[in-house]
Design an enzyme around this catalytic site. Structure first.
Site, mmCIF file in Angstrom:
data_model
loop_
_atom_site.group_PDB
_atom_site.id
_atom_site.type_symbol
_atom_site.label_atom_id
_atom_site.label_comp_id
_atom_site.label_asym_id
_atom_site.label_seq_id
_atom_site.Cartn_x
_atom_site.Cartn_y
_atom_site.Cartn_z
ATOM 1 N N LYS A 45 0.856 -1.191 0.000
ATOM 2 C CA LYS A 45 0.000 0.000 0.000
ATOM 3 C C LYS A 45 0.889 1.236 0.000
ATOM 4 O O LYS A 45 1.906 1.266 0.677
ATOM 5 C CB LYS A 45 -0.909 0.009 1.230
ATOM 6 C CG LYS A 45 -1.995 -1.052 1.162
ATOM 7 C CD LYS A 45 -2.941 -0.954 2.332
ATOM 8 C CE LYS A 45 -4.003 -2.041 2.215
ATOM 9 N NZ LYS A 45 -4.975 -1.979 3.313
ATOM 10 N N LYS A 50 7.372 1.305 3.781
ATOM 11 C CA LYS A 50 7.236 2.224 4.917
ATOM 12 C C LYS A 50 5.830 2.250 5.507
ATOM 13 O O LYS A 50 5.627 2.728 6.622
ATOM 14 C CB LYS A 50 7.685 3.628 4.522
ATOM 15 C CG LYS A 50 9.178 3.639 4.214
ATOM 16 C CD LYS A 50 9.813 4.981 4.282
ATOM 17 C CE LYS A 50 11.325 4.838 4.197
ATOM 18 N NZ LYS A 50 12.033 6.087 4.306
ATOM 19 N N THR A 72 5.564 14.186 11.130
ATOM 20 C CA THR A 72 6.879 13.682 10.726
ATOM 21 C C THR A 72 7.464 14.657 9.715
ATOM 22 O O THR A 72 6.775 15.561 9.239
ATOM 23 C CB THR A 72 6.795 12.271 10.116
ATOM 24 O OG1 THR A 72 8.117 11.720 10.049
ATOM 25 C CG2 THR A 72 6.190 12.263 8.716
ATOM 26 N N SER A 75 10.459 13.763 2.678
ATOM 27 C CA SER A 75 10.213 14.288 1.334
ATOM 28 C C SER A 75 9.560 13.239 0.449
ATOM 29 O O SER A 75 9.276 13.489 -0.712
ATOM 30 C CB SER A 75 11.540 14.727 0.701
ATOM 31 O OG SER A 75 12.405 13.610 0.643
ATOM 32 N N TYR A 112 -3.741 11.123 0.189
ATOM 33 C CA TYR A 112 -3.873 10.216 1.344
ATOM 34 C C TYR A 112 -4.349 10.954 2.603
ATOM 35 O O TYR A 112 -4.431 10.364 3.675
ATOM 36 C CB TYR A 112 -2.540 9.528 1.646
ATOM 37 C CG TYR A 112 -2.084 8.549 0.582
ATOM 38 C CD1 TYR A 112 -2.979 7.699 -0.060
ATOM 39 C CD2 TYR A 112 -0.735 8.463 0.238
ATOM 40 C CE1 TYR A 112 -2.544 6.806 -1.022
ATOM 41 C CE2 TYR A 112 -0.295 7.566 -0.731
ATOM 42 C CZ TYR A 112 -1.207 6.739 -1.359
ATOM 43 O OH TYR A 112 -0.775 5.851 -2.313
ATOM 44 N N GLY A 177 17.977 5.669 5.993
ATOM 45 C CA GLY A 177 17.854 6.049 7.406
ATOM 46 C C GLY A 177 18.120 4.902 8.360
ATOM 47 O O GLY A 177 18.347 5.119 9.548
ATOM 48 N N GLY A 179 16.051 2.199 9.134
ATOM 49 C CA GLY A 179 14.906 1.513 9.737
ATOM 50 C C GLY A 179 14.668 0.130 9.150
ATOM 51 O O GLY A 179 14.479 -0.846 9.880
ATOM 52 N N GLU A 201 24.286 0.387 -0.545
ATOM 53 C CA GLU A 201 24.210 1.836 -0.290
ATOM 54 C C GLU A 201 24.858 2.593 -1.450
ATOM 55 O O GLU A 201 25.896 2.181 -1.967
ATOM 56 C CB GLU A 201 24.959 2.164 1.013
ATOM 57 C CG GLU A 201 24.848 3.621 1.403
ATOM 58 C CD GLU A 201 25.464 3.932 2.770
ATOM 59 O OE1 GLU A 201 24.847 4.700 3.524
ATOM 60 O OE2 GLU A 201 26.548 3.406 3.082
ATOM 61 N N ALA A 205 26.182 8.578 -1.237
ATOM 62 C CA ALA A 205 25.574 8.889 0.075
ATOM 63 C C ALA A 205 25.911 7.737 1.015
ATOM 64 O O ALA A 205 25.044 7.020 1.490
ATOM 65 C CB ALA A 205 24.065 9.061 -0.069
ATOM 66 N N ASN A 303 7.783 3.879 -6.009
ATOM 67 C CA ASN A 303 7.301 5.253 -6.226
ATOM 68 C C ASN A 303 8.317 6.036 -7.046
ATOM 69 O O ASN A 303 9.150 6.764 -6.518
ATOM 70 C CB ASN A 303 7.024 5.938 -4.885
ATOM 71 C CG ASN A 303 5.836 5.313 -4.191
ATOM 72 O OD1 ASN A 303 4.877 4.890 -4.834
ATOM 73 N ND2 ASN A 303 5.887 5.221 -2.877
#
Length: 311
Positions: A45, A50, A72, A75, A112, A177, A179, A201, A205, A303
Site C-alpha cells: 500500500k 514504509k 513527521t 520528502s 492520502y 535512514g 529503519g 548503499e 551517500a 514510487n
C-alpha cells in the site's frame, strides 16, 4: 527485543498492509549464479515498505495521543505512509516536506489525507518545523526511521520473506535512514537459522558504510544520488543494531543502480524506484559471495517519477 514482540507487531499490522508477493526470475538467477527471491514491497500500500512502520507507530500511541495527531518530516515515502496510515486509523497526519519535494509526492500525500507544511530544503528546517507543529498541535512526532515502533514494523518485510523461504542464506536490503536494515536484522536473528543481512548503499551517500568503519554515526557531505530515498542518515535507535549485526555494507555507483533498475524493469516487468534497485545492485557487485546460494532481495518500493526515468 524478542521474537514474540516482532510476531505481535506483525499480527497487529496485518489488517492494514498487503502481504506482498515474492517473485523470481530464471534469467536473473542465471546471471547471478544464485537463487534469488525478490520480496516486492513495490506492491505494498502506497507503494513502499514504509506503510508497515507508519501503521505500527500510530497503533502504538495512546488514544489521547491519536486524538492530537502525528507529525513527521519526509520528502517521500514515509510522508505518504504516515498520511495513509493516519487516514486508515482516523488520525491527523502533519507532514513537513521540503519545498523542492517532487510535486508527484506532494500530490500523493494530499490524496492520502496528509496535511503538508512546506519548509526549506535542509534537515535543520525540517526538524525545526516538525518541533513547532509538535508544540502547537500537541502532535506525536514519529521519525521516519529512528523509532523503535517503525523499526519493528519494517522488520515484518523479512518475517514474511523468511516464513515463505526459511532457508535463505543472505538477505540484501537498501540502507538510507536505517529503519528497514535494522528491522531486517532483528527479523533474521529471530526467524532464521543463520541468515545474514547485507546492505546496499549508494557511494554518493555512503554515511552508513563510513559509520560502520568509524563506529559513530556519520553524516553525508554530499547526497548527489539518483536513489533519493537513501539520502538520510542513521540514528541512535537503529545504528547499534546495524553496527553489531550487519554482515556487510556494499557501496554501489550510480551506473550500477541504473543498470540494476533497468534489469528488473525489463526482465521482471515490474516498476521499482532507484532506491529499491540499490539492494540488487549490491547483489550484482557481490556475485562471488552469493554463488550457488539462496538469497532474498528486498525491493523496497516503486514510487518512481515515470516522466523522469534514468534510461
Amino acid at each position: 527485543m524478542d521474537k514474540s514482540t516482532l510476531q505481535r507487531v506483525h499480527n497487529l499490522i496485518k489488517p492494514y498492509i498487503h502481504r506482498t508477493p515474492v517473485l523470481t526470475s530464471q534469467l536473473l538467477n542465471t546471471l547471478c549464479e544464485a537463487n534469488i527471491f525478490f520480496k516486492c514491497e513495490n506492491f505494498q500500500k502506497m507503494g513502499a515498505f514504509k506503510m508497515r512502520g507508519g501503521v505500527n507507530a500510530i497503533l502504538n500511541l495512546t488514544d489521547e495521543q491519536k486524538s492530537r495527531g502525528v507529525v513527521t518530516h519526509s520528502s517521500g515515502n514515509f510522508a505518504q505512509a504516515l498520511s495513509l496510515a493516519g487516514k486508515h486509523l482516523n488520525v491527523k497526519a502533519y507532514i513537513v516536506m521540503p519545498e523542492n519535494s517532487p510535486q508527484v509526492k506532494k500530490d500523493a500525500v494530499k490524496a492520502y489525507g496528509g496535511i503538508i507544511i512546506e519548509c526549506d530544503s535542509n534537515i535543520n528546517a525540517r526538524e525545526t518545523e516538525a518541533a513547532r507543529i509538535q508544540k502547537e498541535k500537541g502532535a506525536a512526532f514519529i521519525h521516519p526511521s529512528n523509532n523503535d515502533d517503525v523499526i519493528h514494523g519494517q522488520g515484518t518485510v523479512a518475517i514474511e520473506l523468511l516464513e515463505d523461504f526459511s532457508d535463505l542464506e543472505y538477505i540484501f536490503t537498501p540502507v538510507g535512514g536505517g529503519g528497514l536494515l535494522a528491522g531486517t536484522i532483528l527479523a533474521a536473528n529471530h526467524f532464521s537459522n543463520d541468515c545474514k543481512v547485507i546492505a546496499g548503499e549508494p557511494k554518493e551517500a555512503d554515511d552508513a558504510y563510513r559509520s560502520l568503519i568509524s563506529g559513530n554515526i556519520e553524516k553525508n557531505k554530499t547526497s548527489d544520488t539518483i536513489a533519493d530515498g537513501l539520502r538520510s542518515h542513521l540514528g541512535d535507535r537503529n545504528f547499534p543494531i546495524i553496527k553489531e549485526h550487519v554482515e556487510d555494507i556494499i557501496r554501489v555507483e550510480e551506473d550500477d543502480i541504473i543498470k540494476a533498475m533497468r534489469l528488473i524493469w525489463e526482465r521482471m516487468k515490474i516498476v521499482i524506484e532507484p532506491s529499491a534497485a540499490v539492494a540488487f545492485a549490491a547483489v550484482l557487485k557481490d556475485k562471488k559471495r552469493i554463488k550457488n546460494k539462496k538469497i532474498g532481495v528486498i525491493l523496497s518500493g516503486g514510487n518512481v517519477d515515470v516522466s523522469n526515468l534514468p534510461f
